[in-house]
Design a protein around this motif. Structure first.
Motif, short mmCIF file in Angstrom:
data_model
loop_
_atom_site.label_atom_id
_atom_site.label_comp_id
_atom_site.label_asym_id
_atom_site.label_seq_id
_atom_site.Cartn_x
_atom_site.Cartn_y
_atom_site.Cartn_z
N ARG A 156 0.84 -1.19 0.00
CA ARG A 156 0.00 0.00 0.00
C ARG A 156 0.88 1.25 0.00
NH1 ARG A 156 -5.36 -0.97 1.42
NH2 ARG A 156 -5.78 -3.09 2.13
N HIS A 197 6.41 9.71 -0.98
CA HIS A 197 5.45 8.62 -0.83
C HIS A 197 5.96 7.27 -1.33
CE1 HIS A 197 2.09 11.13 0.51
NE2 HIS A 197 2.48 12.02 -0.39
N ARG A 221 -1.13 10.47 -9.60
CA ARG A 221 -0.11 10.24 -8.58
C ARG A 221 0.03 8.76 -8.26
NH1 ARG A 221 1.43 14.85 -9.58
NH2 ARG A 221 1.89 16.43 -8.00
N ALA A 222 -1.06 8.04 -8.20
CA ALA A 222 -0.98 6.62 -7.92
C ALA A 222 -0.17 5.91 -9.00
CB ALA A 222 -2.38 6.01 -7.83
N VAL A 231 -0.44 -1.29 -4.66
CA VAL A 231 0.53 -1.23 -5.74
C VAL A 231 1.03 -2.63 -6.01
CG1 VAL A 231 2.77 -0.37 -6.43
CG2 VAL A 231 1.25 1.10 -5.13
N ASN A 240 0.32 5.65 0.10
CA ASN A 240 -0.71 6.64 0.35
C ASN A 240 -0.73 7.69 -0.73
OD1 ASN A 240 -1.66 5.57 2.78
ND2 ASN A 240 0.08 6.43 3.91
N VAL A 241 -1.90 7.93 -1.29
CA VAL A 241 -2.09 8.96 -2.30
C VAL A 241 -3.13 9.93 -1.75
CG1 VAL A 241 -2.69 9.45 -4.67
CG2 VAL A 241 -1.64 7.28 -4.10
N VAL A 273 -3.54 3.04 -1.56
CA VAL A 273 -3.66 2.50 -2.91
C VAL A 273 -2.80 1.25 -2.99
CG1 VAL A 273 -3.26 2.91 -5.35
CG2 VAL A 273 -4.00 4.79 -3.88
N ASN A 324 -5.73 7.80 -11.75
CA ASN A 324 -5.14 8.60 -10.68
C ASN A 324 -3.67 8.82 -11.02
OD1 ASN A 324 -3.74 9.29 -8.18
ND2 ASN A 324 -5.64 8.78 -7.12
N TYR A 348 3.52 6.77 -8.39
CA TYR A 348 4.05 6.04 -7.24
C TYR A 348 4.24 4.56 -7.57
CZ TYR A 348 2.39 10.21 -4.70
OH TYR A 348 2.16 11.49 -4.27
N GLU A 349 3.31 4.00 -8.31
CA GLU A 349 3.43 2.59 -8.69
C GLU A 349 4.66 2.36 -9.55
OE1 GLU A 349 0.97 -1.03 -10.90
OE2 GLU A 349 0.02 0.94 -10.63
#
Length: 323
Positions: free
Chosen positions: A3, A301, A250-251, A13, A5-6, A11, A248, A254-255
């Motif tokens: 997980r 993040h 940002r998600a 991953v 955070n977004v 979220v 999303n 981050y992924e």
């Protein structure tokens, strides 16, 4: 799965598909240890994740850390020495000029390579609206690199050609793993950058601030390029978001960052103790966003910060020749 955070939302991953000349002292240590690592159109289409390069065939991870015999380590040392010798003596270009956009991820990928290999280069900032600086070329995108009068285009092709000049007796990629992740940069990572960089109008304008301090532009050209460019890219980013099914921004960023860290498998770099071309590619395309809001959020993040800091140290100071 993990997980991240977004904006306060957890979220999930999932894991996706999973050098430079070495200093003499580091090579000696590797021999003693005998532990070797296996290793835009009006806006440039490469810059905004619309590269026409096709994805390389899918391959599996083929190189992992392992212990080799002393003789194998000695052979590697001799090869590294030969590479360094080739770099310093066989390829010493007298005039290297990069035609670029300062904020272009693909241009920065080329610059990361030049900086890492300490190849001095000049820069010509191209006006993203009229591109008058490259009217001499039939190729109307950036980056364009001129090496002693020879024109090179397309960031990955440029790097391949330069690497071959530095290491004439070595293949461009040292293994399937390196090739795969270089392809991942061109065919996945760049696609999540624009929707993040130009996510809001304020972030889009922030990304074009460079135009006010780079390039030999008039005051009017600077204002037009900054605000017209930011407005255009805000809408381009929205279209890219739909095209690549990004819900999303940002998600997705981050992924991608977590996917890269997973690919390292505990190694300092994908290349082991020293960066390889995949490390330089990831670092290069991320460098333009590092101090933008999107880049700061990414480091905050995800786990990519330590790798990025290590790459900054390895790549070192810019080899750009100041005008």
């Amino acid at each position: 799965m993990r997980r991240v955070n977004v904006n306060g939302v957890a979220v999930l991953v999932g894991q996706a598909i999973g050098g430079g000349a070495t200093a003499a002292s580091a090579n000696r240590q590797r021999v003693l240890q005998a532990a070797l690592y296996g290793t835009c159109s009006n806006f440039n289409s490469e810059r905004f994740g619309l590269s026409s390069r096709s994805a390389p065939p899918s391959v599996t991870n083929g190189c992992v850390a392992g212990t080799k015999s002393f003789s194998a380590a000695a052979t590697s040392l001799a090869q590294d020495h030969a590479h360094a010798h080739a770099h310093s003596h066989k390829f010493s270009p007298k005039d290297v000029v990069l035609y670029q956009y300062e904020a272009c991820p693909f241009c920065n990928k080329v610059k990361a390579f030049l900086d890492y290999y300490k190849i001095p280069y000049g820069v010509v900032e191209v006006n993203p609206i009229n591109k008058k600086e490259i009217k001499w070329s039939d190729y109307k995108k950036v980056p364009i690199l001129k090496v002693d009068g020879e024109q090179m285009v397309d960031s990955s092709d440029i790097i391949d050609k330069l690497f071959q000049k530095l290491h004439p007796d070595n293949p461009v990629a040292s293994g399937d793993e390196e090739t795969k992740w270089r392809g991942w940069v061109d065919n996945h990572l760049v696609h999540v950058l624009s929707p993040n960089i130009y996510r809001t109008t304020s972030e889009a304008i922030e990304s074009f601030d460079y135009i006010t301090t780079h390039g030999n532009f008039s005051f009017t050209e600077r204002i037009i390029a900054k605000y017209a460019g930011a407005a255009a890219m805000y809408f381009v980013a929205k279209n890219l978001k739909k095209k690549h099914n990004i819900t999303n921004e940002r998600a997705a960023l981050y992924e991608a960052a977590e996917t890269w860290v997973d690919a390292l498998k505990g190694r300092k770099f994908l290349g082991g103790s020293n960066p390889n071309l995949a490390d330089l590619a990831v670092f290069g395309v991320l460098r333009p966003i590092r101090h933008l809001k999107s880049g700061k959020d990414m480091v905050q993040h995800t786990r990519i910060g330590d790798w990025y800091t290590g790459m900054e140290s390895e790549v070192g100071e810019s080899s750009r020749i100041k005008a």
